[in-house]
Design an enzyme around this catalytic site. Structure first.
Site, PDB file in Angstrom:
ATOM      1  N   GLU A 236       0.838  -1.209   0.000  1.00  0.00           N
ATOM      2  CA  GLU A 236       0.000   0.000   0.000  1.00  0.00           C
ATOM      3  C   GLU A 236       0.873   1.260   0.000  1.00  0.00           C
ATOM      4  O   GLU A 236       0.715   2.166   0.815  1.00  0.00           O
ATOM      5  CB  GLU A 236      -0.979  -0.027   1.177  1.00  0.00           C
ATOM      6  CG  GLU A 236      -1.951  -1.203   1.068  1.00  0.00           C
ATOM      7  CD  GLU A 236      -3.032  -1.221   2.137  1.00  0.00           C
ATOM      8  OE1 GLU A 236      -2.999  -0.363   3.036  1.00  0.00           O
ATOM      9  OE2 GLU A 236      -3.920  -2.088   2.057  1.00  0.00           O
TER      10      GLU A 236
ATOM     11  N   GLU B  73      -3.887  -9.151  -0.075  1.00  0.00           N
ATOM     12  CA  GLU B  73      -4.484  -8.887   1.243  1.00  0.00           C
ATOM     13  C   GLU B  73      -5.988  -8.808   1.074  1.00  0.00           C
ATOM     14  O   GLU B  73      -6.476  -8.084   0.204  1.00  0.00           O
ATOM     15  CB  GLU B  73      -3.925  -7.583   1.824  1.00  0.00           C
ATOM     16  CG  GLU B  73      -4.336  -7.303   3.260  1.00  0.00           C
ATOM     17  CD  GLU B  73      -3.571  -6.118   3.834  1.00  0.00           C
ATOM     18  OE1 GLU B  73      -2.343  -6.048   3.604  1.00  0.00           O
ATOM     19  OE2 GLU B  73      -4.192  -5.265   4.496  1.00  0.00           O
TER      20      GLU B  73
END
Length: 804
Positions: free
Chosen positions: A416, A496
């Site tokens: 991220e 994820e």
């Protein structure tokens, strides 16, 4: 003065550290360190008097010993525990006969900003708290005298992590003694470029340290099977001192493949001989496997299509904190394996070396991750401050250390990352991605490289770099089906997923009404439960996430999704989403912080294993007349039938993609029984009963025999029961522990995300009927007895045997 004498022949049947049968000595250097919190001038000096300091063994995490407080600078997101600065010192002797050897110290991880001195000489600094490193000591040692090593650990500037980091020398330390001619640190690289059922080609590239000594040596390379039988040998004369790796090729016939179900390991042994004398012997693990990722068919291992069914894991071990313990990590992996997990993502940093060794032996596919941020920060004092100077070295060291592990099948260079965005002149994400991928591929070309991306649109700069082999999607399960429209021809890994929230044993009716908490990622939770709980019905999840069942449905029915990693396998310290203080640990786990399974554990077990499963929830202690949803997860059956006090409430079968069945009942105390059937025959029965008043305790040890090595653990579950043996679902009694024998209580827990009780204690309140005591072995064989007691309840004991 406390010190460890090294590098001499131990008496009474001990070992000689310079015995010729094995010239490479890697000695456990974890015992007998002195420790103090704080920072004063002179603490690195050889003559500093540290007698008043605490004596302890490594690995060690001082933060876990502290008190929870929302005012700690780590913040609640960092676990609400203290950081600070600490020092470690150790004295040891080196005999005069060791002069001429190469001697070094290996640290597998120090959080963070570690600085090391030997005999007052400064060796260096490593800011990254997750990376392994070595310092050579040879030139600075006092041979025949006393030596002092000092380590400063600075974790004072916080927040520097989005989760609990821990503080200290929290992974293993080893003292390395070698001949001057030896295989370099992480100097072996073994690959299998050609694999078939008939044979496998094994290529070995060996980096040998010999200084400027350009002499001839003999390199003998041997492949051993799991029983240490020699399968192949290559002997060659080599020229040392060139600085170039030495290449060897061997052939193994009829190889046994490494797989998640049969993780078979060979050993490649490299021997260096000069004038007939063995100067070094270096063993490299070898797991023979072939794997590939396909844009439409997903993942293939050894020619067979399979799904990577994984979880994300932070590095803390619950009540033990960040201090690595082999048995604690093994227990986590055993629990995950039992529910069908075959993959681990090391979120969001390089793991302990020993964790990868466990994954090699137990059969897990690992996504080995490097960074949580690059140049742009996520926390005020995080790694972005060290990025420019250290990221290349840190990434290289990670790849070199981990590239021989067969369990590692993917590298992730970021999670991220803020540089995903940016337009016009701000396309730094593309440049950095290409640079990181080039670093990895210069050291290992056998594995794909990915990043975990929360921006899954076509404008993601990391993907636009063109450098990534796999496109990692974080969440966005509803966009998996459109992946090939966004990224034509690319390969997808769900790096994820889920971010569902549960508190073990807590249930919000109705089960089919969703709680999306908070309503947006950047907004605080305005509503919630007064007890800071989240429903274990799988009906509570974050706005960026989804329920476990929703995610599983999307995953199992899309062959292009090669694998997924659920956030998370276990609860972890820090990030107490959706709440803030008094919550101090996460709600994301399939298991709670103590390792007790939440109800969704049985959902995964029913979906991901071929074992018969029958589980019903919730408990059966409610108010008379209350409407209660009863859910059953089952597998290897056609239907489930529910009975309340002997009266059938109807048969239910899963419809379409459903992974559960549900009945809505009016509560009446008594017995709830589920029966699963296949072709009309009973597969399993499960009964839960209304519990009466608390009457007694029960202790269950996960292992009743452990090693007397000063490290091994037995995890003892405490259950609060009524007189008939039924678990009290809301029991919160204070439980006291008494231990007799050569062991100690390493930690206690109960899985509650809001408990502020110390983990370092001999008592703990139960949480929803359960508590945990972690027993750590001493170093003497002994019979150990743990007794648990609570006011008004019958006490319980359990015996644990310590064997040498």
């Amino acid at each position: 003065m406390t010190y460890l004498v090294l590098l001499f022949a131990f008496s009474s049947g001990g070992i000689n550290l310079f015995a010729q049968q094995h010239p490479r000595q890697e000695v456990d250097f974890n015992k007998g360190w002195k420790f103090a919190l704080g920072d004063q001038p002179g603490w690195s000096a050889t003559d500093f008097n540290d007698k008043s300091w605490r004596t302890l063994n490594l690995p060690h995490d001082w933060s876990i010993e502290g008190k929870f407080d929302q005012k700690h600078p780590a913040t609640v997101g960092g676990g609400a525990l203290p950081g600070g600065t600490g020092w470690y010192r150790k004295q040891f002797q080196v005999p005069a006969t060791a002069k001429g050897k190469y001697i070094a110290i290996d640290f597998d991880g120090v959080y963070r900003n570690s600085e090391v001195w030997i005999n007052g000489h400064y060796l260096g600094k490593r800011p990254n708290g997750y990376i392994a490193f070595r310092y050579e000591l040879t030139k600075y040692l006092r041979y025949g005298g006393l030596n002092t090593i000092a380590v400063k650990v600075d974790n004072a500037q916080q927040p520097n992590s989005r989760w609990y980091s821990g503080s200290g020398i929290y992974r293993d330390v080893k003292l390395i003694t070698l001949n001057p001619i030896h295989v370099a640190q992480w100097g072996s690289y073994v690959t299998t470029p050609e694999v078939s059922n008939q044979s496998v080609k094994v290529d070995v590239a060996l980096q040998v340290n010999s200084g400027t000594n350009k002499q001839t040596a003999v390199l003998k390379t041997i492949v051993l099977d799991a029983d240490k039988k020699v399968l192949a040998t290559n002997t060659q004369q080599v020229q040392l001192g060139t600085g170039q790796p030495i290449n060897t090729t061997l052939l193994i016939k009829n190889p046994i493949r490494w797989s998640v179900d049969h993780p078979y390991l060979y050993t490649v042994q490299s021997q260096i001989l000069v004038n007939g004398k063995l100067l070094d012997r270096y063993d490299t693990p070898l797991g023979i496997r072939s794997f590939s990722f396909n844009s439409h068919k997903g993942f293939t291992l050894n020619g067979k299509a399979m799904k990577i069914r994984g979880v994300c894991m932070h590095h803390d071990l619950g009540a033990l904190g960040a201090a690595f313990n082999l048995r604690a990590a093994e227990r986590q992996l055993e629990i995950l394996k039992s529910m069908g997990v075959n993959g681990i993502r090391t979120s969001h940093n390089p793991p302990a070396k020993a964790l990868l060794e466990l994954c090699d032996k137990m059969g897990f596919i690992v996504m080995d991750e490097a960074f949580d941020m690059w140049e742009k920060k996520k926390s005020e004092f995080d790694y972005h401050l060290d990025w420019a100077k250290w990221h290349k070295k840190d990434l290289e060291d990670q790849i070199l250390r981990d590239r021989n592990h067969p369990s590692v099948m993917m590298w992730s260079v970021g999670n991220e990352i803020p540089e995903q965005g940016g337009t016009g002149a701000d396309t730094s994400g593309r440049v950095i991605t290409r640079s990181l991928v080039a670093i990895v591929k210069s050291l290992d070309k056998t594995r794909p490289i990915t990043t975990g991306n929360n921006n899954v649109e076509a404008n993601n700069n990391l993907v636009l770099s063109g450098a990534l082999d796999l496109i990692g999607y974080n969440y966005n399960h509803d966009k998996w089906k459109d992946f090939h429209k966004t990224y034509p021809g690319q390969k997808l890994i769900a790096s994820e997923t889920t971010s569902a929230l549960q508190t073990r044993g807590s249930y919000d009716m109705k089960s089919d009404s969703a709680r999306i908490w908070p309503v947006r990622w950047d907004l605080p939770l305005l509503t919630g439960n007064a007890d800071f709980s989240c429903s274990a019905y799988d009906n509570c999840y974050t706005p960026w996430g989804s329920s476990h069942e929703q995610t599983l449905q999307a995953f199992e029915n899309n062959p292009a999704v090669s694998g997924m990693f659920v956030w998370t396998g276990f609860d972890y310290l820090g990030e107490p989403t959706p709440y803030t203080w008094p919550a101090r640990s996460s709600y994301f786990g399939i298991m709670d912080l103590a390792g007790f399974p939440k109800d969704v554990y049985h959902l995964y077990k029913s979906a991901w294993t071929d074992k018969p499963v029958l589980h019903i929830l919730p408990h059966w202690n409610w108010k008379a007349g209350q409407e209660i949803d009863v859910i059953s997860y089952y597998s290897q059956a056609d239907e489930a039938e529910l009975y309340l006090n002997g009266v059938s409430q109807g048969k239910k079968s899963k419809q379409g993609q459903d992974m559960k069945v549900m009945w809505r009942l009016t509560y009446a105390p008594g017995e709830l029984k589920a029966v699963s059937r296949k072709a009309g025959k009973i597969v399993l029965e499960k009964i839960i009963r209304t519990a009466g008043a608390p009457a007694k305790l029960e202790l269950i040890a996960d292992r009743s025999t452990i090693k007397a090595d000063g490290k091994d653990l037995s995890f003892v579950t405490v259950r609060v029961l009524d007189k008939d043996g039924n678990l009290i679902p809301n029991a919160d009694q204070l439980i006291s522990f008494k231990l007799e024998g050569e062991a100690e209580i390493a930690a206690v827990d109960n899985g509650s995300p809001i408990s502020h009780e110390s983990f370092q204690a001999n008592q703990r309140k139960a949480f929803n009927g359960l508590a945990l005591a972690i027993i750590k072995a001493g170093e003497k064989a002994s019979d150990v007895t743990l007794t648990a007691s609570s006011v008004g309840l019958q006490s319980a004991t359990v015996a644990i045997q310590l064997k040498p």
